[in-house]
Design an enzyme around this catalytic site. Structure first.
Site, mmCIF file in Angstrom:
data_model
loop_
_atom_site.group_PDB
_atom_site.id
_atom_site.type_symbol
_atom_site.label_atom_id
_atom_site.label_comp_id
_atom_site.label_asym_id
_atom_site.label_seq_id
_atom_site.Cartn_x
_atom_site.Cartn_y
_atom_site.Cartn_z
ATOM 1 N N CYS A 1 41.057 35.705 40.663
ATOM 2 C CA CYS A 1 40.709 36.831 40.757
ATOM 3 C C CYS A 1 41.026 37.303 39.328
ATOM 4 O O CYS A 1 42.299 37.477 38.895
ATOM 5 C CB CYS A 1 41.799 37.752 41.721
ATOM 6 S SG CYS A 1 41.657 39.492 41.786
ATOM 7 N N PRO A 2 39.998 38.198 38.771
ATOM 8 C CA PRO A 2 40.197 38.643 37.354
ATOM 9 C C PRO A 2 41.085 39.909 37.053
ATOM 10 O O PRO A 2 41.881 40.210 36.267
ATOM 11 C CB PRO A 2 38.755 39.135 36.820
ATOM 12 C CG PRO A 2 38.147 39.405 38.148
ATOM 13 C CD PRO A 2 38.756 38.525 39.123
#
EC number: 2.3.1.225
Length: 299
Positions: free
Chosen positions: A157-158
């Protein structure tokens, strides 16, 4: 039965010569115990900064546009405490999700000495990651951003600049839950504020000019609606993934289930800790996941 590329790849991994331990250098000297985990990824760092900026923007609009100028002190105090508490828990969950080792497998441990130390029985199978030269436990996958194999990796997840894996899934779930709650809370307060301003003089319902107030509220409304939908969906998919004990990658790849099936309640306790308590909702409570063997092999 026709073999898929994934089956073919695993068949190759079963061959002893595939491990090639002579090509793996010994793992680097481990850092100090409790060392902070942080991924140096430009995109992830930018997304994490944007996340904090958006939460702080919502904090600014809620406090200085809606609550502080209000003459209903009870309304302002109750909603101010509730919103700030949820925002604090959301940011704390974000930090824990970002700075917690998600379950990284020691890098470069596929050495001859380590493989011999495992004392594998006949028929046992080990998998080696050719990218980070590690012996992969069952259900581990390699992340190209973290450049490590992650146990029970769900996805990278950025927004938290980290993988969501075995050790930090609880904090990611709490992050999505608290962001959804503060987004919903902000939307409700924006609706009440618009109604109050329509009934009264716009110059008296905010310390800012009417055009500035409208622009700030519309931006907050757009942000709240967007993130309420996004984080609610993410929260639902994460809870479903936990209950079914199947990560996002395993669902995407349709991997064959090789692990024992447990009840949904046991799966929830495996992520949030034993036993059920208020600590489930706290990003400061580290879940007790038991003493599971970090290396599990398929027979």
């Amino acid at each position: 039965m026709m073999l898929t590329p994934a089956h073919h790849f695993r068949d190759i991994e079963r061959k002893p010569e595939y491990l090639q331990p002579e090509k793996c250098v010994p793992p680097p000297y481990p850092g100090p115990a409790g060392a902070m985990w942080f991924i140096r990824d430009g995109c992830g760092i930018a997304c994490a900064i944007v996340t904090w900026f958006l939460v702080l923007y919502a904090e600014f609009v809620v406090l200085f546009v809606m609550l502080i100028p209000s003459r209903d002190y009870a309304y302002s105090i109750v909603n101010g405490i509730l919103f700030n508490l949820l925002a604090f828990l959301a940011l704390a969950s974000h930090c824990r999700a970002m700075l917690t080792d998600p379950g990284a497998v020691p890098k470069g441990n596929a050495t001859k000495e380590f493989i011999e130390s495992l004392q594998l029985k006949p028929g046992q199978v080990v998998y080696k990651c050719p990218k980070c030269c590690s012996i992969k436990p069952d259900r581990a996958h390699h992340c190209s951003v973290c450049k490590r194999c992650i146990r029970k990796m769900d996805h990278h997840c950025p927004w938290v600049n980290n993988c969501v894996g075995e050790n930090n899934q609880k904090y990611f779930v709490l992050f999505t839950m608290y962001i959804a709650l503060i987004s919903l809370h902000a939307l409700i307060m924006v609706g009440f504020h618009f109604l109050r301003c329509f009934e009264e003089d716009w110059t008296k319902c905010s310390s800012f000019s009417p055009p500035t107030t409208v622009i700030l509220l519309i931006l907050l409304c757009f942000e709240g609606l967007l993130f309420f939908i996004f984080t609610s969906v993410m929260f639902g998919t994460q809870v479903h993934s936990i209950c079914t004990d199947e990560t996002g990658i395993e669902q995407l790849k349709k991997e064959e289930r090789r692990w024992a099936k447990k009840t949904k309640w046991m799966n929830m306790k495996a992520v949030f800790g034993h036993p059920f308590s208020l600590g489930w909702a706290s990003p400061f409570a580290t879940p007790d996941q038991g003493k599971a063997d970090p290396y599990q092999y398929v027979v």
